[in-house]
Design an enzyme around this catalytic site. Structure first.
Site, mmCIF file in Angstrom:
data_model
loop_
_atom_site.group_PDB
_atom_site.id
_atom_site.type_symbol
_atom_site.label_atom_id
_atom_site.label_comp_id
_atom_site.label_asym_id
_atom_site.label_seq_id
_atom_site.Cartn_x
_atom_site.Cartn_y
_atom_site.Cartn_z
ATOM 1 N N SER A 243 0.830 -1.196 0.000
ATOM 2 C CA SER A 243 0.000 0.000 0.000
ATOM 3 C C SER A 243 0.873 1.258 0.000
ATOM 4 C CB SER A 243 -0.940 -0.080 1.221
ATOM 5 O OG SER A 243 -1.787 1.030 1.312
ATOM 6 N N ASP B 5 0.392 -4.166 -4.024
ATOM 7 C CA ASP B 5 -0.757 -3.290 -4.257
ATOM 8 C C ASP B 5 -0.457 -1.840 -3.861
ATOM 9 O OD1 ASP B 5 -3.268 -3.466 -5.516
ATOM 10 O OD2 ASP B 5 -4.270 -3.061 -3.628
ATOM 11 N N GLU C 190 7.366 10.353 -11.520
ATOM 12 C CA GLU C 190 8.074 9.215 -10.911
ATOM 13 C C GLU C 190 8.749 9.576 -9.594
ATOM 14 O OE1 GLU C 190 10.680 7.743 -13.979
ATOM 15 O OE2 GLU C 190 9.049 6.607 -14.918
ATOM 16 N N ARG D 223 6.404 8.627 -6.621
ATOM 17 C CA ARG D 223 5.830 7.287 -6.442
ATOM 18 C C ARG D 223 6.871 6.213 -6.747
ATOM 19 N NH1 ARG D 223 5.608 5.394 -11.543
ATOM 20 N NH2 ARG D 223 5.253 6.907 -13.217
ATOM 21 N N ASP E 68 8.635 3.588 -8.871
ATOM 22 C CA ASP E 68 8.836 3.441 -10.318
ATOM 23 C C ASP E 68 10.061 2.553 -10.541
ATOM 24 O OD1 ASP E 68 11.302 5.161 -11.478
ATOM 25 O OD2 ASP E 68 10.502 6.142 -9.697
ATOM 26 N N ASP F 122 13.747 2.962 -9.111
ATOM 27 C CA ASP F 122 14.006 3.005 -7.672
ATOM 28 C C ASP F 122 14.870 1.844 -7.175
ATOM 29 O OD1 ASP F 122 12.614 5.382 -7.332
ATOM 30 O OD2 ASP F 122 10.701 4.376 -6.999
ATOM 31 N N HIS G 256 -7.289 -5.413 -1.242
ATOM 32 C CA HIS G 256 -6.034 -4.696 -1.016
ATOM 33 C C HIS G 256 -5.076 -5.543 -0.165
ATOM 34 C CE1 HIS G 256 -3.573 -1.183 -0.954
ATOM 35 N NE2 HIS G 256 -3.858 -0.791 0.269
#
EC number: 3.1.1.3
Length: 450
Positions: free
Chosen positions: A153, A177, A188, A191, A193, A196, A264
């Site tokens: 998450s 997820d 990017e 978040r 991507d 990373d 989730h």
């Protein structure tokens, strides 16, 4: 504006961190003291009780942390906590297959607030993990290429932030997820991507839109390999969400967690199961889940299929490109692993209406009966279907055929058989079985290799 902290540096609310379409509110992360990131170490030597670590060489060397093992960090998400059973359960499964430093990262100080604030607090969590990895490297000579960060998450994006701050030197990040709100469609920088880590793999289990379906997970591909089990939106065993009216995401709190989030939460359950089933989660490259369920994506291509979950890094082509998408089906409860087979049946005997079912028998196990076709059973016609067995049968030794015709009483007692049954495994290996017999309704017919 910006806030600065010792060890971790400065955090601004400039775009793209805030003030963009996906994150209109100008919010800064809380202080490291308030987020209170904690590192809980489990190892093969202490499987049930954690040792709490700080990013300090002497604390690490005085613990059960071992330099000759991989280190896997597990980061929880919104509302969750590091002491939740699912994190240590992943560690316990890992101890069955490897020696490992398994570090559960707790940040409940920063996760139990409104969602928008929590989505900023993960920047602190990512910075803390990055700092820990840097200390391992600079003070103890422990390479980031031995580090794997697993995030669920919001924790997926915390993992991405840790990876960005260590310049992509971490060996692997797994996103379970990754959270959608405030992240989907953002640059990017913000978040998870593929840049990373050297390898980024992602499991999408709740990818329906947040409005109106309340799907918390991203539908956007954010890894090298992105897996969409069961199509990625509605997991078997999860009730369809009746909260389809729009809910303010900042108003969701603990009581609704399991109810709202069944899909989730499936992502980390699949990961935990995958550790003990190295070939039970083969993902098939395919244009869409509809094409996959129409039986158009079997068997695996010549380079094989990657395994969703723990063993995704064994796939030879894992970093040949980004956003490589794979589909598969799973079970609906506890034992989620499945093995897909394609079965083709060539009929013999009389022309009747009915159903045909086949079961597989192999050196590693036997499957239950799966329906291959229903309708007019015409001699010499061949019918094919694919199914997902909860048993891996191994090398096939025989198959059994049975037919029935829905309680229509047929006084002539017709006989039907299968002159040939072909079974294909996902690795492309084909087995042929033959018989010249026919059987009455509801009588098993065994076919041997031919």
């Amino acid at each position: 504006s910006e806030v600065c902290f010792p060890r971790l540096g400065c955090f601004s609310d400039d775009a793209p961190w805030a003030g963009i379409v996906q994150r209109p509110l100008k919010i800064l992360p809380w202080s490291p003291k308030d987020v209170d990131t904690r590192f809980l170490l489990y190892t093969n030597q202490n499987q049930n009780n954690y040792q709490e670590l700080v990013a300090d060489p002497s604390t690490i060397t005085n613990s059960n942390f071992r330099m000759d093992r991989k280190t896997r960090f597990i980061i929880h998400g919104f509302i969750d906590k590091g002491e939740e059973d699912w994190l240590s359960n992943i560690c316990k499964n890992l101890f069955k297959v490897e020696s490992v430093n398994c570090i559960c990262v707790d940040w409940k100080g920063g996760s139990r607030t409104g969602y928008t604030q929590a989505s900023q607090n993960i920047r602190i969590v990512g910075a803390e993990v990055a700092y820990f990895v840097e200390v391992l490297k600079s003070s103890l000579g422990y390479s980031p290429s031995n580090v794997h960060v697993i995030g669920h998450s919001l924790g997926s994006h915390a993992a991405g932030e840790a990876g960005r701050r260590t310049n992509g030197t971490i060996e692997r990040i797994t996103g379970l997820d990754p959270a959608e709100p405030c992240f989907q469609g953002t640059p990017e920088l913000v978040r998870l991507d593929p840049s990373d880590a050297k390898f980024v793999d992602v499991i999408h289990t709740d990818a329906a839109p947040i409005i109106p379906n309340l799907g918390f997970g991203m539908s956007q591909t954010v890894g090298h390999l992105d897996f969409f089990p069961n199509g990625g939106k509605q997991m078997p065993g999860c009730q369809k969400n009746i909260l389809s009216q729009i809910v303010d995401i900042d108003g969701i709190w603990e009581g609704t967690r399991d109810f709202v989030a069944c899909n989730h939460l499936r992502s980390y359950k699949y990961y935990a199961d995958s550790i003990l089933n190295p070939d039970g989660f083969a993902g098939f490259p395919c244009d869409s889940y509809n094409v996959f369920t129409a039986n158009k994506c079997f068997p695996c291509p010549s380079e094989g299929c990657p395994q969703m979950g723990h063993y995704a890094d064994r796939f030879p082509g894992k970093t040949n490109g980004v956003s490589q998408v794979f589909y598969l089906n799973t079970g609906d409860a506890s034992n989620f692993a499945r093995w897909r087979y394609k079965v083709s049946v060539t009929l013999s005997g009389k022309k009747v209406t009915g159903h045909i079912l086949v079961s597989l028998f192999g050196n590693e196990g036997n499957s239950r009966q799966y329906e291959i076709y229903k309708g007019t059973l015409q001699p010499d016609n061949t019918h094919s279907d694919e199914f997902d067995s909860d048993v891996e049968v191994g090398d096939l030794q025989k198959v059994k055929f049975i037919w029935y015709n829905n309680n229509v009483i047929n006084p002539t007692l017709p006989r039907v058989g299968a002159s040939k049954i072909t079974v294909e495994r996902n690795d492309g290996k084909v087995y042929d079985f033959c018989s010249q017999e026919t059987v009455r309704e509801e009588v098993l017919l065994t076919l041997n290799p031919c």
